[in-house]
Design an enzyme around this catalytic site. Structure first.
Site, PDB file in Angstrom:
ATOM      1  N   HIS A   1     119.185  91.398  21.377  1.00 62.35           N
ATOM      2  CA  HIS A   1     118.138  90.417  21.672  1.00 62.35           C
ATOM      3  C   HIS A   1     116.843  91.173  21.958  1.00 62.35           C
ATOM      4  O   HIS A   1     116.834  92.164  22.693  1.00 62.35           O
ATOM      5  CB  HIS A   1     118.565  89.601  22.894  1.00 62.35           C
ATOM      6  CG  HIS A   1     117.494  88.706  23.412  1.00 62.35           C
ATOM      7  ND1 HIS A   1     116.738  87.898  22.600  1.00 62.35           N
ATOM      8  CD2 HIS A   1     117.023  88.493  24.683  1.00 62.35           C
ATOM      9  CE1 HIS A   1     115.871  87.223  23.334  1.00 62.35           C
ATOM     10  NE2 HIS A   1     116.023  87.575  24.598  1.00 62.35           N
TER      11      HIS A   1
ATOM     12  N   ASN B   1     109.607  87.715  22.036  1.00 62.05           N
ATOM     13  CA  ASN B   1     110.910  87.153  22.416  1.00 62.05           C
ATOM     14  C   ASN B   1     111.017  85.737  21.846  1.00 62.05           C
ATOM     15  O   ASN B   1     110.294  84.841  22.265  1.00 62.05           O
ATOM     16  CB  ASN B   1     111.008  87.142  23.947  1.00 62.05           C
ATOM     17  CG  ASN B   1     112.328  86.611  24.454  1.00 62.05           C
ATOM     18  OD1 ASN B   1     113.119  86.027  23.707  1.00 62.05           O
ATOM     19  ND2 ASN B   1     112.573  86.789  25.744  1.00 62.05           N
TER      20      ASN B   1
ATOM     21  N   CYS C   1     118.673  82.544  25.282  1.00 67.23           N
ATOM     22  CA  CYS C   1     118.618  83.652  24.311  1.00 67.23           C
ATOM     23  C   CYS C   1     120.001  84.021  23.769  1.00 67.23           C
ATOM     24  O   CYS C   1     120.109  84.678  22.738  1.00 67.23           O
ATOM     25  CB  CYS C   1     117.966  84.868  24.945  1.00 67.23           C
ATOM     26  SG  CYS C   1     116.426  84.463  25.763  1.00 67.23           S
TER      27      CYS C   1
HETATM   28  O1  UT7 Z   1     114.825  86.688  27.172  1.00 67.89           O
HETATM   29  C1  UT7 Z   1     115.799  86.907  28.098  1.00 67.89           C
HETATM   30  C2  UT7 Z   1     115.455  87.160  29.463  1.00 67.89           C
HETATM   31  N1  UT7 Z   1     114.181  87.750  29.727  1.00 67.89           N
HETATM   32  C3  UT7 Z   1     114.048  89.072  29.846  1.00 67.89           C
HETATM   33  O2  UT7 Z   1     114.965  89.805  29.592  1.00 67.89           O
HETATM   34  C4  UT7 Z   1     112.755  89.579  30.362  1.00 67.89           C
HETATM   35  C5  UT7 Z   1     113.014  90.637  31.393  1.00 67.89           C
HETATM   36  N2  UT7 Z   1     111.819  91.147  32.063  1.00 67.89           N
HETATM   37  C6  UT7 Z   1     110.849  91.845  31.437  1.00 67.89           C
HETATM   38  O3  UT7 Z   1     110.862  92.029  30.252  1.00 67.89           O
HETATM   39  C7  UT7 Z   1     109.780  92.477  32.311  1.00 67.89           C
HETATM   40  O4  UT7 Z   1     110.149  92.354  33.662  1.00 67.89           O
HETATM   41  C8  UT7 Z   1     108.357  91.849  32.119  1.00 67.89           C
HETATM   42  C9  UT7 Z   1     107.799  92.250  30.759  1.00 67.89           C
HETATM   43  C10 UT7 Z   1     108.431  90.349  32.215  1.00 67.89           C
HETATM   44  C11 UT7 Z   1     107.410  92.370  33.184  1.00 67.89           C
HETATM   45  O5  UT7 Z   1     107.376  93.797  33.168  1.00 67.89           O
HETATM   46  P1  UT7 Z   1     107.551  94.626  34.518  1.00 67.89           P
HETATM   47  O6  UT7 Z   1     107.402  96.038  34.179  1.00 67.89           O
HETATM   48  O7  UT7 Z   1     108.858  94.194  35.139  1.00 67.89           O
HETATM   49  O8  UT7 Z   1     106.328  94.178  35.352  1.00 67.89           O
HETATM   50  P2  UT7 Z   1     106.287  93.419  36.771  1.00 67.89           P
HETATM   51  O9  UT7 Z   1     106.740  92.008  36.623  1.00 67.89           O
HETATM   52  O10 UT7 Z   1     106.977  94.276  37.793  1.00 67.89           O
HETATM   53  O11 UT7 Z   1     104.742  93.442  37.062  1.00 67.89           O
HETATM   54  C12 UT7 Z   1     104.026  94.652  37.226  1.00 67.89           C
HETATM   55  C13 UT7 Z   1     102.569  94.330  37.348  1.00 67.89           C
HETATM   56  C14 UT7 Z   1     102.245  93.199  38.334  1.00 67.89           C
HETATM   57  O12 UT7 Z   1     101.037  93.510  38.977  1.00 67.89           O
HETATM   58  P3  UT7 Z   1     101.038  94.111  40.474  1.00 67.89           P
HETATM   59  O13 UT7 Z   1     101.757  93.109  41.304  1.00 67.89           O
HETATM   60  O14 UT7 Z   1     101.797  95.405  40.363  1.00 67.89           O
HETATM   61  O15 UT7 Z   1      99.602  94.274  40.763  1.00 67.89           O
HETATM   62  C15 UT7 Z   1     102.029  92.018  37.427  1.00 67.89           C
HETATM   63  O16 UT7 Z   1     101.187  91.044  38.009  1.00 67.89           O
HETATM   64  O17 UT7 Z   1     102.070  93.900  36.077  1.00 67.89           O
HETATM   65  C16 UT7 Z   1     101.367  92.674  36.236  1.00 67.89           C
HETATM   66  N3  UT7 Z   1     101.454  91.891  35.016  1.00 67.89           N
HETATM   67  C17 UT7 Z   1     100.582  92.008  34.014  1.00 67.89           C
HETATM   68  N4  UT7 Z   1      99.485  92.768  33.860  1.00 67.89           N
HETATM   69  C18 UT7 Z   1      98.820  92.656  32.699  1.00 67.89           C
HETATM   70  C19 UT7 Z   1     102.415  90.978  34.680  1.00 67.89           C
HETATM   71  N5  UT7 Z   1     102.154  90.494  33.461  1.00 67.89           N
HETATM   72  C20 UT7 Z   1     101.034  91.104  33.016  1.00 67.89           C
HETATM   73  C21 UT7 Z   1     100.276  91.031  31.831  1.00 67.89           C
HETATM   74  N6  UT7 Z   1      99.172  91.823  31.722  1.00 67.89           N
HETATM   75  N7  UT7 Z   1     100.601  90.191  30.816  1.00 67.89           N
END
Ligand code: UT7
Length: 309
Positions: A236, A266, A96
């Site tokens: 970004h 993204n 990115c």
């Molecule tokens: O591009 C450059 C680098 N990348 C980034 O900068 C991305 C950085 N990270 C993020 O943007 C966020 O961490 C994400 C959008 C990827 C995830 O958001 P989060 O608030 O950090 O969620 P999480 O990974 O902590 O997951 C929370 C919950 C989990 O369920 P449990 O374990 O709490 O039951 C996930 O399984 O959300 C669940 N989950 C979803 N639920 C519905 C993860 N993806 C999804 C989804 N729909 N698509």
């Protein structure tokens, strides 16, 4: 693809995607459109805007992790298809941060007098690289390309400062494990998604907020101005919550931060030039404005650039 499209593919919801990421739609390139094809379209428009010809360009740098071929570079593919007789062309693999790193390299080459006019591109066909069975990643990514032309100027405007940094110890937080010489494809490859993007999202989130804030602050300090002088921040577009947290750390109102993540998701190295172009076309940037671009991605690697428009 809309969030409703993803509700049919994986266990997700429009509510989750919008509230956790800010994304509503992403653009998916047609099967026969590659990252070099998108880059060429962006390059044509950038050269039209700059009023320059193919002969004028002597440096082409493409940020991409989704090139048409492993060999040669996308930039050389573009050179063959578009004809840049006076240029050297190569790619930057900085995820990115690829566009900003490309800009920083081009700025150094032009400042040193080695080159006169650079085409810097960010282009990605991430849809080819996305595991559409993994809800943790598939809802995030889209395809796109953006480009700029850089050339010397004497007016005190242009690229005032750039910053680049990486930390390879977190490389497996955002990677594609299979498909390179370390883990080549074998005849019995299981197609389990290990050759697609895999990401430790919440771990990356915290580092992204910290390092994007630091990177933005660094170029502002290096240019000898204050963050109050900056008219627009073009970050970004990975997650609206990352951008909001960065803005909070920098004591910025969101009115000075450009967002288009809701339309594109993204797009990795294409994200900053896409946002910069939209901001410019919408009249958000005026001559003399200070603009800060900042990006963060797999490597982990991050960077920033401050320009006087
Ligand atoms: O591009 C450059 C680098 N990348 C980034 O900068 C991305 C950085 N990270 C993020 O943007 C966020 O961490 C994400 C959008 C990827 C995830 O958001 P989060 O608030 O950090 O969620 P999480 O990974 O902590 O997951 C929370 C919950 C989990 O369920 P449990 O374990 O709490 O039951 C996930 O399984 O959300 C669940 N989950 C979803 N639920 C519905 C993860 N993806 C999804 C989804 N729909 N698509």
């Amino acid at each position: 693809m809309t969030n409703a499209d993803f509700e049919k593919l994986v266990d997700t919801s429009d509510e989750w995607i919008v509230s956790r990421t800010g994304i509503r739609e992403r653009r998916i390139a047609a099967d026969d459109m590659t990252s070099a094809d998108m880059a060429m379209e962006a390059a044509r428009r950038a050269m039209d805007m700059a009023g320059c010809t193919h002969e004028d360009i002597d440096l082409i740098i493409s940020g991409t992790v989704t090139p048409d071929y492993r060999l040669p570079s996308n930039s050389c593919v573009m050179q063959e298809k578009m004809g840049f007789p006076n240029a050297v062309a190569f790619d930057v693999v900085a995820a990115c941060a690829g566009f900003i790193n490309g800009m920083s390299i081009a700025d150094s080459y032009i400042s040193s007098g080695a080159h006169r006019r650079a085409l810097v591109i960010g282009t990605e066909k991430l849809s080819y690289f996305t595991n559409y069975k993994d809800r943790n990643t598939c809802v995030l990514f889209g395809d796109g390309a953006g480009a700029v032309v850089l050339e010397p100027c004497d007016s005190g405007s242009g690229v005032l400062s750039t910053f680049m940094k990486s930390n390879g110890s977190m490389r497996s937080w955002l990677w594609s494990k299979v498909g390179g010489s370390r883990n080549p494809y074998m005849a019995d490859f299981a197609f389990d998604g290990s050759d697609k993007i895999q990401m430790a999202g919440s771990e990356i989130f915290k580092v992204a907020v910290k390092e994007m804030s630091n990177a933005a602050a660094t170029v502002i300090k290096d240019a000898g101005i204050s963050s109050d002088d900056v008219s627009l921040f073009v970050p970004h577009q990975a997650n609206i919550r990352i951008v909001e947290a960065m803005a909070k750390r920098l004591h910025l109102g969101m009115d000075r931060v450009f967002l288009n993540i809701h339309k594109y998701g993204n797009t990795s190295s294409a994200s900053v030039p896409l946002a910069l172009d939209e901001a410019n076309r919408e009249g958000r940037i005026k001559p003399g404005d200070y603009v800060v671009m900042v990006a963060f991605g797999g490597g982990l690697i991050w960077g920033s650039a401050l320009v006087k428009w």
